[in-house]
Design an enzyme around this catalytic site. Structure first.
Site, PDB file in Angstrom:
ATOM      1  N   SER A 328       0.799  -1.231   0.000  1.00 40.39           N
ATOM      2  CA  SER A 328       0.000   0.000   0.000  1.00 40.39           C
ATOM      3  C   SER A 328       0.829   1.276   0.000  1.00 40.39           C
ATOM      4  O   SER A 328       0.278   2.367  -0.157  1.00 40.39           O
ATOM      5  CB  SER A 328      -0.940   0.005   1.202  1.00 40.39           C
ATOM      6  OG  SER A 328      -1.917  -1.009   1.050  1.00 40.39           O
ATOM      7  N   ASP A 352     -17.349   1.719  -1.439  1.00 38.95           N
ATOM      8  CA  ASP A 352     -16.642   0.458  -1.205  1.00 38.95           C
ATOM      9  C   ASP A 352     -17.541  -0.481  -0.416  1.00 38.95           C
ATOM     10  O   ASP A 352     -17.771  -0.273   0.772  1.00 38.95           O
ATOM     11  CB  ASP A 352     -15.344   0.729  -0.437  1.00 38.95           C
ATOM     12  CG  ASP A 352     -14.640  -0.563  -0.021  1.00 38.95           C
ATOM     13  OD1 ASP A 352     -14.895  -1.611  -0.650  1.00 38.95           O
ATOM     14  OD2 ASP A 352     -13.831  -0.507   0.927  1.00 38.95           O
ATOM     15  N   ASP A 365     -11.778  -6.535  -0.869  1.00 38.69           N
ATOM     16  CA  ASP A 365     -11.086  -5.601   0.009  1.00 38.69           C
ATOM     17  C   ASP A 365     -10.725  -6.353   1.289  1.00 38.69           C
ATOM     18  O   ASP A 365     -11.391  -7.324   1.659  1.00 38.69           O
ATOM     19  CB  ASP A 365     -11.980  -4.410   0.340  1.00 38.69           C
ATOM     20  CG  ASP A 365     -11.211  -3.282   0.987  1.00 38.69           C
ATOM     21  OD1 ASP A 365     -10.956  -2.286   0.291  1.00 38.69           O
ATOM     22  OD2 ASP A 365     -10.865  -3.390   2.173  1.00 38.69           O
ATOM     23  N   HIS A 371     -15.374   0.020   3.219  1.00 42.26           N
ATOM     24  CA  HIS A 371     -15.187   1.276   3.937  1.00 42.26           C
ATOM     25  C   HIS A 371     -16.289   2.288   3.653  1.00 42.26           C
ATOM     26  O   HIS A 371     -16.198   3.440   4.086  1.00 42.26           O
ATOM     27  CB  HIS A 371     -13.841   1.905   3.558  1.00 42.26           C
ATOM     28  CG  HIS A 371     -12.653   1.101   3.990  1.00 42.26           C
ATOM     29  ND1 HIS A 371     -12.135   0.074   3.226  1.00 42.26           N
ATOM     30  CD2 HIS A 371     -11.880   1.165   5.114  1.00 42.26           C
ATOM     31  CE1 HIS A 371     -11.084  -0.438   3.844  1.00 42.26           C
ATOM     32  NE2 HIS A 371     -10.907   0.199   4.998  1.00 42.26           N
ATOM     33  N   CYS A 384      -7.683   2.032   1.469  1.00 39.14           N
ATOM     34  CA  CYS A 384      -8.799   1.278   0.895  1.00 39.14           C
ATOM     35  C   CYS A 384      -8.378   0.582  -0.390  1.00 39.14           C
ATOM     36  O   CYS A 384      -8.117   1.234  -1.409  1.00 39.14           O
ATOM     37  CB  CYS A 384      -9.974   2.227   0.630  1.00 39.14           C
ATOM     38  SG  CYS A 384     -11.348   1.460  -0.233  1.00 39.14           S
TER      39      CYS A 384
END
Length: 640
Positions: A328, A352, A365, A371, A384
Site C-alpha cells: 500500500s 466500497d 477488500d 469502507h 482502501c
C-alpha cells in the site's frame, strides 16, 4: 759428408713467419679495439642502463588509502601501520613445513595462519613475499630479529592495514577491501592502472571501497635504492613520493545509522533515508549486517560458511538488491497518477462494499463489508484496496507504467554503489518480451487490478521507494541519490561536491502534490500510523504497507499463525518530515513482520525523533511497544 745449412733461406722463412704473426696479432688487437669501441661507445647507454638496473633497485611505495568519513567527520574506514612476517618462496631452500615449524618457535603461528598462508601461496607468484603473520607484537619482532640470520627469505615488513572502527555499523555502505586475487591481478594488468598497482596487495571488494577504488587507492610512488651484488640495500638514491588516496566524505549521518540498526534488533529488513533537496542518503541500512574487518586479511572458512549459508543472508545488500512488492505504500503514487491523468479529483468518491468485480472474478477488500463512501483523502488514510482496484482498472497498465517510470520505479537510481537491481515496473510491452510462450505474452485485465494496491508484478527496491518519496515531496525535482557527498584532497583538505545539480523534473501540478502530501499527513494523524506518531513534536506524512509473500488460494483468508515465519507478510512504511518543508524522506521494510504500523513505523519514529529533534531512544524505548490507539482496519489488514 756434412750437409751445409742454407742460412739465407732459413732467415727468409723466419721473417715470413714473423710477418704473419705480426699481422695476426694486429688483427686480433684490431678486433679487440673494435669490440671495445662497440661496447664502450656505441652500446654505452644500453649497458650503462643494465648496470644501473643491477646496481639500482626500483621499489614501489604504496600510498595510504583514502579515509572514509560520515557527514560530520566521524571516521568509518581508517589506516594503521603494523609489522608483518613475510616469506618469499623463491628464496627458501628448505621444506616449507619445516620452516614454519621453526618460525613457530619465535612467533605465534596458529593453524588458521597456516591455512591462510597456503591459500595465498596458491594465488601468488613464486618471487612475491607472502605474509604468514600480521600485526606482530614488539616481543615477537625482537625474538625474530635476534634470529634473523637463520631464516634467509623471511623478512619483517612494515605494512599499512585497513580498519573499520565501528565494526558491523554501515557495513553494506562501506563494503571492505581484501587481498588482490589472481582474477583481480588479471583485471589490473588489462587496465590502464596496472603500473599504479605495483606493490599493492589490497583492493576494494564491495561497497564504496569498490565503487571508489581508483580514488581511494591513490598514486604509487617509487624509490631508487643502490644495492650490493647480494641485493642488500646500501643507500637511497632518489624518491618519488606516493600520493595518498582521496578521502570520501559521506552524506550518511552515522549516528542516525546506528539508531536505525539498533531499532531493527534481530529482524531482517532495510531502511533508506534521503534528504529530498539534495539527494543525500542520510541512512542506508541493511539488516542483518556483518563485520567487514573479517575480510581484510582473508576471512576464515568457518566465518565465511556462517555468513554465506545463513538463512538471514547477512551479505545481501537489501536496500540495493532486495526487490519487494511495495504494497500500500504505492497508493499515494497511484492517487497522484489519477489526479495528474484526469481520472480522479480530490472530491470524487466511490462506494466500497468490500469488493470489486471484474467479469466473473471478485477482488476482495481486506475489510469485510468495505469502507463505505471513500474519496481520495480517505483512500490513503484508511488504505482502501477497493478504491485502487477501480483506479488501476480505469488507468490501465501502460498509463500506470508511463507515469511511474520518471519517479525511478523499475529502474536503477544510479546511486554510487555497484550491482544495483532495477526491480520491475510492468507493462504490456514487458510481458510480451518476458515470455517465449505466446499464450503468456498477453496482458490480462485482471493483472492490472493488483497493481493498484502495490501487488501483482510490481517489485521495487527500498532504495527506489525512498527515492520516489523524496522526489514526490521535492515537488517533482529529481535528485540523484548518493552516498558520497564530498571528495576531499588529502593534502589541502579542499572538498569537491559529487552531486550538486538536479537530474530532472517531473511536470506535476503543485495542488496535486499538496493533496497527496496532506493525505499522507492524515495517515500519521488519524490513520493507520497515528498511534505510533502520537505526541510527536513535528508533523510528518506517511503510508503503511503490507507486501504479500505467500499467495493465498481463492477465498482463503490470510492467517499468520498458520504459516511459517518466513511466509509472513513484509511490513512497509514510507514517510517524510516536517510536512511543510520536508528535510528527510524514508522507506523501510521489515521482512516477514506483518503489519507496517506495528513493525516498520516505530523504526521511522525513532529515526525522525533523532534527525529532527536530536532525541535518542532510551533503554525503555528499545523494548516498549508502540503507543496504543483506537482500532481501525485498513486495506492492508492492519488494525491500529
Amino acid at each position: 759428408m756434412t750437409e751445409l745449412r742454407n742460412t739465407e733461406r732459413e732467415l727468409r722463412l723466419f721473417r715470413m713467419r714473423l710477418l704473419f704473426a705480426g699481422i695476426l696479432i694486429f688483427f686480433c688487437f684490431l678486433a679487440l679495439i673494435t669490440r671495445f669501441a662497440w661496447l664502450q661507445i656505441i652500446k654505452h647507454d644500453q649497458y650503462a642502463a643494465q648496470s644501473d638496473e643491477n646496481r639500482i633497485l626500483t621499489v614501489p611505495v604504496v600510498p595510504n588509502r583514502g579515509l572514509i568519513m560520515d557527514r560530520n567527520g566521524a571516521v568509518l574506514a581508517q589506516n594503521y601501520s603494523a609489522y608483518t612476517l613475510e616469506i618469499t618462496p623463491s628464496k627458501i631452500a628448505e621444506d616449507m613445513d619445516t620452516l614454519l615449524d621453526k618460525l613457530g618457535m619465535l612467533v605465534d603461528i596458529q593453524p588458521k595462519n597456516r591455512k591462510q598462508f597456503v591459500k595465498l601461496l596458491e594465488e601468488s607468484k613464486n618471487f612475491e613475499s607472502v605474509p604468514i603473520r600480521t600485526r606482530l607484537t614488539d616481543e615477537e619482532i625482537a625474538r625474530f630479529t635476534a634470529q634473523r640470520f637463520r631464516f634467509p627469505g623471511v623478512e619483517i615488513q612494515a605494512r599499512v592495514f585497513r580498519r573499520y572502527p565501528l565494526g558491523e555499523t554501515a557495513s553494506h555502505v562501506l563494503g571492505y577491501i581484501g587481498r588482490i586475487s589472481q582474477k583481480d591481478a588479471e583485471n589490473i594488468a588489462d587496465s590502464d592502472d596496472g603500473a599504479n598497482y605495483k606493490g599493492t596487495s589490497y583492493i576494494g571488494k564491495e561497497g564504496l571501497e569498490k565503487s571508489y577504488e581508483k580514488l581511494l587507492h591513490g598514486t604509487t610512488g617509487f624509490e631508487k635504492v643502490e644495492t650490493t651484488a647480494s641485493g642488500r640495500a646500501m643507500r637511497l638514491l632518489s624518491r618519488n613520493a606516493p600520493t595518498s588516496g582521496t578521502n570520501l566524505v559521506l552524506s550518511v549521518d552515522i549516528e542516525l545509522q546506528k539508531i536505525v540498526e539498533e531499532a531493527f534488533g534481530d529482524r531482517r529488513g532495510a531502511l533508506v533515508a534521503i534528504e529530498p533537496e539534495t539527494g543525500d542518503v542520510l541512512a542506508f541500512v541493511s539488516k542483518p549486517t556483518y563485520d567487514p574487518n573479517l575480510f581484510v586479511e582473508g576471512i576464515e572458512q568457518q566465518s565465511w560458511n556462517e555468513l554465506n549459508t545463513s538463512q538471514d543472508r547477512p551479505l545481501l545488500n537489501r536496500p540495493l538488491t532486495g526487490a519487494y512488492p511495495p504494497g500500500s505504500t504505492y497508493k499515494p503514487f497511484m492517487a497522484l497518477a489519477g489526479l495528474e491523468l484526469g481520472k480522479r479529483t480530490p472530491a470524487m468518491s466511490i462506494y466500497d462494499a468490500g469488493f470489486f468485480n471484474l467479469g466473473n472474478h471478485r477482488f476482495n477488500d481486506d475489510k469485510v463489508g468495505g469502507h463505505g463512501t471513500v474519496d481520495l483523502y480517505k483512500s490513503i488514510v484508511v488504505s482502501c484496496n477497493t478504491y485502487y482496484f477501480i483506479l488501476a482498472n480505469d488507468l490501465g497498465v501502460d498509463a500506470i507504467h508511463d507515469f511511474m517510470q520518471p519517479f525511478g520505479f523499475g529502474q536503477k537510481t544510479g546511486i554510487d554503489l555497484e550491482n544495483e537491481r532495477s526491480g520491475l515496473l510492468p507493462s504490456t510491452d514487458w510481458k510480451r518480451r518476458s515470455s517465449k510462450n505466446v499464450a503468456q505474452q498477453k496482458w490480462n485485465a485482471g493483472d492490472t487490478i493488483s497493481l493498484g494496491n502495490g501487488q501483482g508484478y510490481n517489485t521495487f527496491t527500498p532504495l527506489q521507494m525512498a527515492h520516489a518519496v523524496a522526489t514526490l515531496v521535492n515537488n517533482g525535482v529529481v535528485m540523484k541519490p548518493h552516498l558520497v557527498k564530498m571528495l576531499e584532497d588529502p593534502q589541502t583538505h579542499a572538498r569537491t561536491p559529487t552531486v550538486n545539480k538536479e537530474s530532472g523534473r517531473i511536470p506535476l501540478k503543485p495542488e496535486n502534490i499538496e493533496t497527496i502530501k496532506q493525505a499522507m499527513v492524515g495517515v500519521a494523524r488519524e490513520g493507520t500510523s497515528r498511534g505510533v506518531f502520537a505526541n510527536a513534536e513535528y508533523v510528518s506524512g506517511g503510508k503503511t504497507g503490507t507486501a504479500q509473500v505467500f499467495t493465498l488460494k481463492k477465498n482463503e483468508k490470510y492467517n499468520a499463525g498458520r504459516l511459517a515465519e518466513r511466509l509472513h507478510d513484509h511490513a512497509w512504511y514510507t514517510a517524510f518530515a516536517p510536512a511543510d518543508h520536508p528535510r528527510i524522506a524514508i522507506a523501510v521494510i521489515v521482512e516477514n513482520a506483518g503489519k507496517g504500523a506495528e513493525a516498520a513505523a516505530p523504526i521511522v519514529r525513532k529515526a525522525l525523533d533523532y534527525y529532527l529533534l536530536g532525541k535518542r531512544p532510551t533503554p525503555l524505548d528499545k523494548t516498549a511497544p508502540p503507543p496504543a490507539a483506537p482500532k481501525v482496519e485498513d486495506g492492508d489488514g492492519e488494525e491500529e
